[in-house]
Design a protein around this motif. Structure first.
Motif, PDB file in Angstrom:
ATOM      1  N   MET A   1       0.824  -0.918  -0.090  1.00 32.23           N
ATOM      2  CA  MET A   1       0.017   0.030  -0.035  1.00 32.23           C
ATOM      3  C   MET A   1       0.998   1.263  -0.114  1.00 32.23           C
ATOM      4  SD  MET A   1      -3.208   0.733   2.365  1.00 32.23           S
ATOM      5  CE  MET A   1      -2.611   1.513   3.869  1.00 32.23           C
ATOM      6  N   ALA A   2       0.696   2.052  -0.916  1.00 30.90           N
ATOM      7  CA  ALA A   2       1.627   3.418  -1.142  1.00 30.90           C
ATOM      8  C   ALA A   2       1.029   4.380   0.127  1.00 30.90           C
ATOM      9  CB  ALA A   2       1.184   4.059  -2.272  1.00 30.90           C
ATOM     10  N   PRO A   3       2.225   5.076   0.710  1.00 31.52           N
ATOM     11  CA  PRO A   3       2.029   6.031   1.750  1.00 31.52           C
ATOM     12  C   PRO A   3       1.030   7.319   1.411  1.00 31.52           C
ATOM     13  CG  PRO A   3       4.103   6.161   0.891  1.00 31.52           C
ATOM     14  CD  PRO A   3       3.477   4.955   0.201  1.00 31.52           C
ATOM     15  N   LYS A   4       0.306   7.736   2.388  1.00 34.15           N
ATOM     16  CA  LYS A   4      -0.944   8.823   2.261  1.00 34.15           C
ATOM     17  C   LYS A   4       0.026  10.054   2.072  1.00 34.15           C
ATOM     18  CE  LYS A   4      -4.640   6.494   3.977  1.00 34.15           C
ATOM     19  NZ  LYS A   4      -5.683   6.352   5.216  1.00 34.15           N
ATOM     20  N   SER A   5      -0.700  11.033   1.453  1.00 36.78           N
ATOM     21  CA  SER A   5       0.139  12.151   1.577  1.00 36.78           C
ATOM     22  C   SER A   5      -0.861  13.341   2.300  1.00 36.78           C
ATOM     23  CB  SER A   5       0.133  12.915   0.203  1.00 36.78           C
ATOM     24  OG  SER A   5       0.902  12.116  -0.720  1.00 36.78           O
ATOM     25  N   ILE A   6       0.115  14.284   2.863  1.00 39.07           N
ATOM     26  CA  ILE A   6      -0.525  15.265   3.638  1.00 39.07           C
ATOM     27  C   ILE A   6      -0.057  16.816   3.180  1.00 39.07           C
ATOM     28  CG2 ILE A   6      -0.291  16.527   6.212  1.00 39.07           C
ATOM     29  CD1 ILE A   6      -0.432  13.852   7.192  1.00 39.07           C
ATOM     30  N   LEU A   7      -0.855  17.712   3.126  1.00 36.71           N
ATOM     31  CA  LEU A   7      -0.445  18.802   2.754  1.00 36.71           C
ATOM     32  C   LEU A   7      -0.233  19.890   4.160  1.00 36.71           C
ATOM     33  CD1 LEU A   7       0.062  21.199   0.549  1.00 36.71           C
ATOM     34  CD2 LEU A   7      -2.389  21.534   0.589  1.00 36.71           C
ATOM     35  N   PHE A   8       0.914  20.443   4.385  1.00 37.79           N
ATOM     36  CA  PHE A   8       1.182  20.951   5.508  1.00 37.79           C
ATOM     37  C   PHE A   8       1.319  22.515   5.227  1.00 37.79           C
ATOM     38  CE2 PHE A   8       3.130  22.822   9.266  1.00 37.79           C
ATOM     39  CZ  PHE A   8       2.592  21.967  10.366  1.00 37.79           C
ATOM     40  N   ILE A   9       0.664  23.302   5.282  1.00 38.06           N
ATOM     41  CA  ILE A   9       0.839  24.855   5.214  1.00 38.06           C
ATOM     42  C   ILE A   9       1.220  25.604   6.691  1.00 38.06           C
ATOM     43  CG2 ILE A   9      -0.615  26.821   4.674  1.00 38.06           C
ATOM     44  CD1 ILE A   9      -2.497  25.158   2.925  1.00 38.06           C
ATOM     45  N   SER A  10       2.426  26.160   6.480  1.00 35.30           N
ATOM     46  CA  SER A  10       2.900  26.797   7.401  1.00 35.30           C
ATOM     47  C   SER A  10       3.147  28.112   7.340  1.00 35.30           C
ATOM     48  CB  SER A  10       4.335  26.030   7.858  1.00 35.30           C
ATOM     49  OG  SER A  10       5.080  26.607   9.008  1.00 35.30           O
ATOM     50  N   LEU A  11       3.199  28.967   8.762  1.00 32.42           N
ATOM     51  CA  LEU A  11       3.388  30.308   8.695  1.00 32.42           C
ATOM     52  C   LEU A  11       4.874  30.541   8.812  1.00 32.42           C
ATOM     53  CD1 LEU A  11       0.704  31.613  10.645  1.00 32.42           C
ATOM     54  CD2 LEU A  11       0.816  31.598   8.436  1.00 32.42           C
ATOM     55  N   GLU A  12       5.930  29.554   8.915  1.00 28.55           N
ATOM     56  CA  GLU A  12       7.056  29.759   9.167  1.00 28.55           C
ATOM     57  C   GLU A  12       8.003  29.038   7.835  1.00 28.55           C
ATOM     58  OE1 GLU A  12       7.594  27.697  12.888  1.00 28.55           O
ATOM     59  OE2 GLU A  12       7.260  29.854  14.020  1.00 28.55           O
ATOM     60  N   HIS A  13       9.152  29.361   7.429  1.00 26.04           N
ATOM     61  CA  HIS A  13       9.974  28.965   6.652  1.00 26.04           C
ATOM     62  C   HIS A  13      10.895  27.758   7.090  1.00 26.04           C
ATOM     63  CE1 HIS A  13       9.135  31.960   3.936  1.00 26.04           C
ATOM     64  NE2 HIS A  13       9.378  32.862   4.928  1.00 26.04           N
ATOM     65  N   TRP A  14      11.084  26.827   6.412  1.00 25.31           N
ATOM     66  CA  TRP A  14      11.900  25.540   6.903  1.00 25.31           C
ATOM     67  C   TRP A  14      13.029  26.017   6.512  1.00 25.31           C
ATOM     68  CZ3 TRP A  14      10.020  20.737   8.037  1.00 25.31           C
ATOM     69  CH2 TRP A  14      11.046  19.719   8.258  1.00 25.31           C
ATOM     70  N   ASP A  15      13.953  25.941   7.690  1.00 23.14           N
ATOM     71  CA  ASP A  15      15.318  26.667   7.760  1.00 23.14           C
ATOM     72  C   ASP A  15      16.018  25.482   8.861  1.00 23.14           C
ATOM     73  OD1 ASP A  15      14.552  27.555  10.031  1.00 23.14           O
ATOM     74  OD2 ASP A  15      14.791  29.683   9.589  1.00 23.14           O
ATOM     75  N   GLU A  16      17.469  25.823   9.147  1.00 28.14           N
ATOM     76  CA  GLU A  16      18.176  25.131   9.822  1.00 28.14           C
ATOM     77  C   GLU A  16      17.766  25.113  11.426  1.00 28.14           C
ATOM     78  OE1 GLU A  16      19.902  28.911   9.150  1.00 28.14           O
ATOM     79  OE2 GLU A  16      19.641  27.312   7.950  1.00 28.14           O
TER      80      GLU A  16
ATOM     81  N   LYS B   1       7.508  10.181   8.706  1.00 30.21           N
ATOM     82  CA  LYS B   1       7.721   8.613   9.024  1.00 30.21           C
ATOM     83  C   LYS B   1       6.699   7.810   8.554  1.00 30.21           C
ATOM     84  CE  LYS B   1      10.426   9.481  13.029  1.00 30.21           C
ATOM     85  NZ  LYS B   1      10.589   9.251  14.542  1.00 30.21           N
ATOM     86  N   ASP B   2       5.341   8.415   8.330  1.00 29.85           N
ATOM     87  CA  ASP B   2       4.200   7.560   7.925  1.00 29.85           C
ATOM     88  C   ASP B   2       3.524   8.018   6.562  1.00 29.85           C
ATOM     89  OD1 ASP B   2       4.447   5.819  10.172  1.00 29.85           O
ATOM     90  OD2 ASP B   2       3.296   7.202  11.450  1.00 29.85           O
ATOM     91  N   TYR B   3       3.911   9.269   6.349  1.00 34.68           N
ATOM     92  CA  TYR B   3       3.218  10.079   5.091  1.00 34.68           C
ATOM     93  C   TYR B   3       4.310  10.595   4.321  1.00 34.68           C
ATOM     94  CZ  TYR B   3      -0.880   9.425   8.324  1.00 34.68           C
ATOM     95  OH  TYR B   3      -1.924   8.974   9.197  1.00 34.68           O
ATOM     96  N   ASN B   4       3.890  11.057   2.997  1.00 28.91           N
ATOM     97  CA  ASN B   4       4.572  11.952   2.231  1.00 28.91           C
ATOM     98  C   ASN B   4       3.791  13.316   2.684  1.00 28.91           C
ATOM     99  OD1 ASN B   4       6.027  10.123   0.874  1.00 28.91           O
ATOM    100  ND2 ASN B   4       4.380   9.805  -0.637  1.00 28.91           N
ATOM    101  N   VAL B   5       5.029  14.300   3.069  1.00 26.30           N
ATOM    102  CA  VAL B   5       4.495  15.481   3.445  1.00 26.30           C
ATOM    103  C   VAL B   5       4.817  16.639   2.653  1.00 26.30           C
ATOM    104  CG1 VAL B   5       4.597  17.330   5.349  1.00 26.30           C
ATOM    105  CG2 VAL B   5       4.505  14.758   5.841  1.00 26.30           C
ATOM    106  N   TYR B   6       3.874  17.391   2.089  1.00 25.04           N
ATOM    107  CA  TYR B   6       4.132  18.514   1.218  1.00 25.04           C
ATOM    108  C   TYR B   6       4.261  19.811   2.031  1.00 25.04           C
ATOM    109  CZ  TYR B   6       3.369  15.282  -2.556  1.00 25.04           C
ATOM    110  OH  TYR B   6       3.486  14.325  -3.405  1.00 25.04           O
ATOM    111  N   TYR B   7       5.254  20.482   2.216  1.00 20.68           N
ATOM    112  CA  TYR B   7       5.291  21.379   3.299  1.00 20.68           C
ATOM    113  C   TYR B   7       5.238  22.894   2.667  1.00 20.68           C
ATOM    114  CZ  TYR B   7       7.433  24.362   7.302  1.00 20.68           C
ATOM    115  OH  TYR B   7       7.729  25.192   8.305  1.00 20.68           O
ATOM    116  N   VAL B   8       4.075  23.521   2.644  1.00 18.10           N
ATOM    117  CA  VAL B   8       4.094  24.753   2.106  1.00 18.10           C
ATOM    118  C   VAL B   8       4.570  26.015   2.944  1.00 18.10           C
ATOM    119  CG1 VAL B   8       2.465  26.291   1.054  1.00 18.10           C
ATOM    120  CG2 VAL B   8       2.038  23.819   0.992  1.00 18.10           C
ATOM    121  N   GLN B   9       5.397  26.956   2.466  1.00 16.93           N
ATOM    122  CA  GLN B   9       6.046  27.936   3.063  1.00 16.93           C
ATOM    123  C   GLN B   9       5.534  29.224   2.892  1.00 16.93           C
ATOM    124  OE1 GLN B   9      10.440  27.391   3.657  1.00 16.93           O
ATOM    125  NE2 GLN B   9      10.323  26.744   1.567  1.00 16.93           N
TER     126      GLN B   9
END
Length: 89
Positions: free
Chosen positions: A1-16, A30-38
């Motif tokens: 079974m293919a992993p499910k996807s999640i759209l995560f809309i954030s108010l913060e940028h992904w940085d270090e 770990k359980d999903y493909n995550v699309y992180y919207v900056q």
């Protein structure tokens, strides 16, 4: 079974500097493909864009760039059109 996807809309940028959002997304990856919207980025950061995080292959970063100031009606409409074009890619 293919992993499910999640759209995560954030108010913060992904940085270090990891914040709550990033810890949460790493755990979800770990359980999903995550699309992180900056949040919208200025156009001069377009060259430094990255689509995925090498150590976390299940997380894809989605960035939208702002090319013109929103002060005037026409430039705001052009930006909106460019947002749609960038998100359809």
């Amino acid at each position: 079974m293919a992993p499910k996807s999640i759209l995560f809309i954030s108010l913060e940028h992904w940085d270090e500097i990891y914040r709550r959002n990033q810890f949460f997304v790493v755990r979800m990856a770990k359980d999903y493909n995550v699309y992180y919207v900056q949040p919208v980025l200025p156009f001069y950061k377009f060259r430094n864009r990255k689509k995925t995080i090498k150590s976390l292959p299940n997380i894809k970063l989605i960035s939208v760039y702002k090319f013109f100031p929103d002060k005037f009606f026409i430039t705001r409409k052009i930006n909106e059109l460019l947002y749609k074009v960038q998100l359809s890619i």
